[in-house]
Design an enzyme around this catalytic site. Structure first.
Site, PDB file in Angstrom:
ATOM      1  N   LYS A 257      12.064   6.970  -1.955  1.00 49.18           N
ATOM      2  CA  LYS A 257      11.723   6.583  -0.579  1.00 49.18           C
ATOM      3  C   LYS A 257      12.940   5.967   0.111  1.00 49.18           C
ATOM      4  O   LYS A 257      13.222   6.272   1.277  1.00 49.18           O
ATOM      5  CB  LYS A 257      10.541   5.599  -0.581  1.00 49.18           C
ATOM      6  CG  LYS A 257       9.225   6.296  -0.873  1.00 49.18           C
ATOM      7  CD  LYS A 257       8.085   5.339  -1.160  1.00 49.18           C
ATOM      8  CE  LYS A 257       6.845   6.120  -1.570  1.00 49.18           C
ATOM      9  NZ  LYS A 257       5.761   5.272  -2.095  1.00 49.18           N
TER      10      LYS A 257
ATOM     11  N   GLN B 187       4.756  -0.896  -3.072  1.00 46.00           N
ATOM     12  CA  GLN B 187       4.452   0.212  -3.976  1.00 46.00           C
ATOM     13  C   GLN B 187       3.249  -0.142  -4.858  1.00 46.00           C
ATOM     14  O   GLN B 187       3.243  -1.183  -5.521  1.00 46.00           O
ATOM     15  CB  GLN B 187       5.688   0.521  -4.840  1.00 46.00           C
ATOM     16  CG  GLN B 187       5.539   1.718  -5.736  1.00 46.00           C
ATOM     17  CD  GLN B 187       5.379   3.028  -4.959  1.00 46.00           C
ATOM     18  OE1 GLN B 187       6.098   3.293  -4.009  1.00 46.00           O
ATOM     19  NE2 GLN B 187       4.422   3.831  -5.357  1.00 46.00           N
TER      20      GLN B 187
ATOM     21  N   ASP C 261       2.232   2.254   5.520  1.00 46.64           N
ATOM     22  CA  ASP C 261       1.295   2.998   4.670  1.00 46.64           C
ATOM     23  C   ASP C 261      -0.036   3.206   5.392  1.00 46.64           C
ATOM     24  O   ASP C 261      -0.857   4.029   4.972  1.00 46.64           O
ATOM     25  CB  ASP C 261       1.026   2.232   3.365  1.00 46.64           C
ATOM     26  CG  ASP C 261       1.754   2.854   2.180  1.00 46.64           C
ATOM     27  OD1 ASP C 261       2.135   4.035   2.272  1.00 46.64           O
ATOM     28  OD2 ASP C 261       1.919   2.151   1.164  1.00 46.64           O
TER      29      ASP C 261
END
Ligand code: NDP
Length: 294
Positions: A54, A98, A121
């Site tokens: 990422k 994460q 997210d």
């Protein structure tokens, strides 16, 4: 008939190239370089790879990337303190924690602690509410990627019957909201849905987000349907080798569907491209810049 392959890999690469140019324009016009902070807690090897990928993807798209690593033994309070710092750091436009987190940490409390306007997210309850009520917010990356692939591949989404198998908060439910917004008629199925094969056969658009290898058979697919396979399942072959398969029996679907996303190379690459898009969007909106104008 052989289904056309929906090239998520190619589409994601194009999206990332376009984003690179938009990031250049944003810097020239407004002096802004969007920043993505990725937070990793613990030693999960797969998570380390995801975080590295990422960060690399963000840099390649012309964004800044900040990595924050906490030990497996880090407390929830330490993580919340870090998030409070990132929330108030003006260089940071997007924050991603994460998952999964170590068991001692309450993921819900952590997600709730992220500033919703930096929640790239799209998991914060405020962003879920915004999506459900049609307000601008940040949309979870995987469903957003599915929607973009469908918009690219289906000339007219309005009026299509979409059946989504799976009702998780990160895929099934937000995708249902997105497809409703696109004027599809949406049915969401799950493990308690009776006669799933018959229901699937009514779908013009069939989305599988189940997490069970090849559970959707070719005979469940309406001829000419568009199939989006979100599943990522690792299976061991008889000879001991590992293979990644989706939730759809791909070879059976090929002669029936009009189009299908392959696994790998379908939805997966779109997820990371949409994370970068969300970071860009967050950077613009936080500064009252319309992202569509950049
Ligand atoms: P979850 O486990 O959170 O949800 C799975 C859903 O499938 C649940 O709603 C469950 O129903 C339903 N389900 C399970 N078994 C059946 C069955 N036999 N028949 C009908 N429905 C069933 O999974 P996620 O949504 O997180 O992920 C789904 C898949 O997508 C996984 O393979 C995951 O790896 C993949 N994924 C891929 C991403 C990408 O980037 N391509 C990103 C995120 C996920 P119930 O609610 O009743 O339990």
């Amino acid at each position: 008939m052989t289904a056309a392959l929906i090239d998520g890999k190619g589409y994601a690469a194009a999206l990332r190239q376009r984003l690179f140019k938009r990031a250049e324009r944003l810097k020239q016009l407004h002096g802004v370089v969007p920043g993505l902070a990725v937070v990793l807690v613990g030693d999960n090897p797969a998570s380390h790879i995801y975080v590295r990928n990422k960060g690399k993807a963000a840099q390649e798209a012309g964004l800044q990337s900040f990595e924050h690593k906490l030990r497996e033994s880090a407390s929830q309070a330490q993580l919340l303190k870090l998030l409070a710092e990132l929330n108030s750091d003006d260089k940071v436009d997007g924050i991603l924690v994460q998952l999964p987190l170590p068991k001692a940490i309450d993921s819900g409390a952590v997600i709730d602690a992220i500033d919703p306007d930096k929640d790239v997210d799209g998991f914060h309850v405020i962003n879920a509410g915004r999506l459900a009520t049609g307000q601008p917010g940040l949309v979870p990356c995987t469903p957003l990627g599915c929607e973009l692939l469908l918009r690219a591949g289906v000339p007219q989404l309005a009026g299509q019957h979409a059946v989504i198998v799976g009702r998780s908060n990160i895929v099934g439910k937000p995708l249902a909201q997105l497809l409703l917004r696109a004027d599809c008629t949406v049915t969401v199925a799950h493990s308690k849905t009776p006669d799933l094969p018959s229901l699937c056969r009514t779908a013009d658009i069939l989305v599988a987000a189940v997490g069970r290898p090849e559970v959707i058979r070719g005979s469940w697919i309406k001829p000419g349907a568009v199939v989006v396979d979100v599943g990522i399942n690792r299976v061991t072959e008889k000879d001991g080798t590992m293979r990644i398969v989706g939730d759809v029996a791909f070879d059976e679907a090929l002669p029936v569907a009009a189009a299908i996303t392959p696994v790998p190379g379908g939805v997966g690459p779109m997820t990371i491209a949409c994370l970068l898009e969300n970071t860009f969007t967050a950077a613009c909106r936080r500064r009252r810049i319309d992202p569509e104008t950049v």
